[in-house]
Design a protein around this motif. Sequence first.
Motif, PDB file in Angstrom:
ATOM      1  N   SER A 124      46.536  33.879  -4.352  1.00  0.00           N
ATOM      2  CA  SER A 124      45.886  34.744  -5.341  1.00  0.00           C
ATOM      3  C   SER A 124      46.813  35.876  -5.758  1.00  0.00           C
ATOM      4  O   SER A 124      47.059  36.102  -6.947  1.00  0.00           O
ATOM      5  CB  SER A 124      44.586  35.307  -4.769  1.00  0.00           C
ATOM      6  OG  SER A 124      43.666  34.275  -4.502  1.00  0.00           O
ATOM      7  N   HIS A 149      44.963  33.640   4.020  1.00  0.00           N
ATOM      8  CA  HIS A 149      45.006  32.352   3.318  1.00  0.00           C
ATOM      9  C   HIS A 149      46.451  32.133   2.919  1.00  0.00           C
ATOM     10  O   HIS A 149      47.009  32.926   2.148  1.00  0.00           O
ATOM     11  CB  HIS A 149      44.159  32.384   2.048  1.00  0.00           C
ATOM     12  CG  HIS A 149      42.697  32.486   2.270  1.00  0.00           C
ATOM     13  ND1 HIS A 149      41.806  32.573   1.217  1.00  0.00           N
ATOM     14  CD2 HIS A 149      41.956  32.505   3.402  1.00  0.00           C
ATOM     15  CE1 HIS A 149      40.575  32.644   1.698  1.00  0.00           C
ATOM     16  NE2 HIS A 149      40.649  32.611   3.019  1.00  0.00           N
ATOM     17  N   HIS A 172      38.746  39.419  -0.265  1.00  0.00           N
ATOM     18  CA  HIS A 172      39.661  38.416  -0.810  1.00  0.00           C
ATOM     19  C   HIS A 172      40.128  38.865  -2.185  1.00  0.00           C
ATOM     20  O   HIS A 172      39.315  39.276  -3.019  1.00  0.00           O
ATOM     21  CB  HIS A 172      38.951  37.064  -0.920  1.00  0.00           C
ATOM     22  CG  HIS A 172      39.846  35.941  -1.312  1.00  0.00           C
ATOM     23  ND1 HIS A 172      40.312  35.773  -2.606  1.00  0.00           N
ATOM     24  CD2 HIS A 172      40.382  34.920  -0.595  1.00  0.00           C
ATOM     25  CE1 HIS A 172      41.080  34.700  -2.661  1.00  0.00           C
ATOM     26  NE2 HIS A 172      41.141  34.167  -1.456  1.00  0.00           N
ATOM     27  N   ASP A 224      45.645  26.890   2.586  1.00  0.00           N
ATOM     28  CA  ASP A 224      44.729  26.972   1.445  1.00  0.00           C
ATOM     29  C   ASP A 224      45.176  25.989   0.358  1.00  0.00           C
ATOM     30  O   ASP A 224      46.361  25.649   0.266  1.00  0.00           O
ATOM     31  CB  ASP A 224      44.751  28.406   0.916  1.00  0.00           C
ATOM     32  CG  ASP A 224      43.522  28.780   0.117  1.00  0.00           C
ATOM     33  OD1 ASP A 224      42.578  27.978   0.071  1.00  0.00           O
ATOM     34  OD2 ASP A 224      43.512  29.881  -0.455  1.00  0.00           O
ATOM     35  N   THR A 261      41.697  40.187   3.343  1.00  0.00           N
ATOM     36  CA  THR A 261      42.120  38.807   3.487  1.00  0.00           C
ATOM     37  C   THR A 261      43.397  38.660   2.676  1.00  0.00           C
ATOM     38  O   THR A 261      43.368  38.770   1.450  1.00  0.00           O
ATOM     39  CB  THR A 261      41.056  37.823   2.967  1.00  0.00           C
ATOM     40  OG1 THR A 261      39.880  37.921   3.776  1.00  0.00           O
ATOM     41  CG2 THR A 261      41.565  36.397   3.008  1.00  0.00           C
ATOM     42  N   CYS A 270      45.596  36.761   0.799  1.00  0.00           N
ATOM     43  CA  CYS A 270      45.696  35.451   0.155  1.00  0.00           C
ATOM     44  C   CYS A 270      46.996  35.401  -0.645  1.00  0.00           C
ATOM     45  O   CYS A 270      47.103  36.030  -1.703  1.00  0.00           O
ATOM     46  CB  CYS A 270      44.503  35.171  -0.748  1.00  0.00           C
ATOM     47  SG  CYS A 270      44.606  33.546  -1.541  1.00  0.00           S
TER      48      CYS A 270
END
Length: 401
Positions: free
Chosen positions: A277, A301, A236, A354, A272, A274
């Motif tokens: 992020s 995510h 992540h 998310d 992952t 994301c």
Amino acid sequence: MRESWRWYGPFDKIELTEIAQTGASGIVTALHEIPYGEVWPVETIEARKATIAADAGLGLHWNVVESLPVHEAIKKGEGDLAPLFANYRQSMANLAACGIRTICYNFMPLIDWTRTRLDAPAGRGGTALRFEAAEMAAFELFMLKRGEAEADYSGDVRRKAEIWFQASSEADRAVLLSSIMAGLPGAYERYDVDGLRTALAGYDGIGRAELRANYARFLAEVVPAAEELGMWLCVHPDDPPRDILGLPRIVSSEEDIAWILSKQDARANGLTLCSGSLGANPANDVPAIARRFAERIHFAHLRNVRKDADGSFEEAAHLEGDTDMVALAAALLAEERRRRAEGRTDAEIPFRPDHGHELLSDIGRGTHPGYPLIGRMRGLAELRGVIRALEHSGVSLEAVR
């Protein structure tokens, strides 16, 4: 794409029956009660699986682990790490024996996701998570008293930080500390200021190069085992994607991801994706990152952020932030089509909505910060609409670039 939902197990105030009503079928969870570094027993894994699948009518199953935590000693590279690596591999083997093969994890030192406000007002009502640069600077400069922090913030942010601190009450400062500590899923120990200062001292002398070396060692120890087990490890990205509290962050950019995937060039060593992020860094083009590393994306995510020029950002509604979610969804669907063309039976990419806004009956319910029911269900519904439209129209990736 497989609609999934993060659930904190017995710690979660959202029931499985409610999750089923969102339309999601995959459950993303972990054994948060087991201390970091200890083996996850088969019996405990099976018991959690059984809880999730107990009512067959709900159609739920545990499809992604988030997270199988990496012990801080591994991140710091201290002591005899052989038992910790062995335990991690055994936990992976036990999960594989139970039919769970996708593991999300992170390599953020000490602190996971970081926000300064958990209830910032959102447009038209509701609340959102927010990272306010001036409040973070106030915490570092005047509460934590980390002298080196001055170089991490512009003069304007430092001035705003001092104004905030001088006007704040002890209660305001306590709320700020609590907000910063909130992003520790599963690690329910929280630091006070002195405790955090002590914990940060454990990273003295560990910069970007040292943390990268420790991460490379971790990958060398666990990726071959994951490959043998037929598992997907998905790192992540850092949240926020920048150094924080004087700690280096090494999963923050396209270049970082390329380095990680090259250290163990195996399909089991994955990402992952994301979008929130990565999207908090103005230099990151999230759909382009998804296209470049599509083959190694094993989990996603999907959320959105809205950025300010001073480094602040907040969670936006899923289709309203700075990241083009339509282009991102198209990139992931294109990768699924490529995998199916190869004849793969694991072509489907699990994703979860998310960090939703707290909306309507979410307010006051006391769910984990960022993980309300209604706000995430809104996000899932919006994403579902985008995905269905792209699938129905057959729009190509090129058409939405």
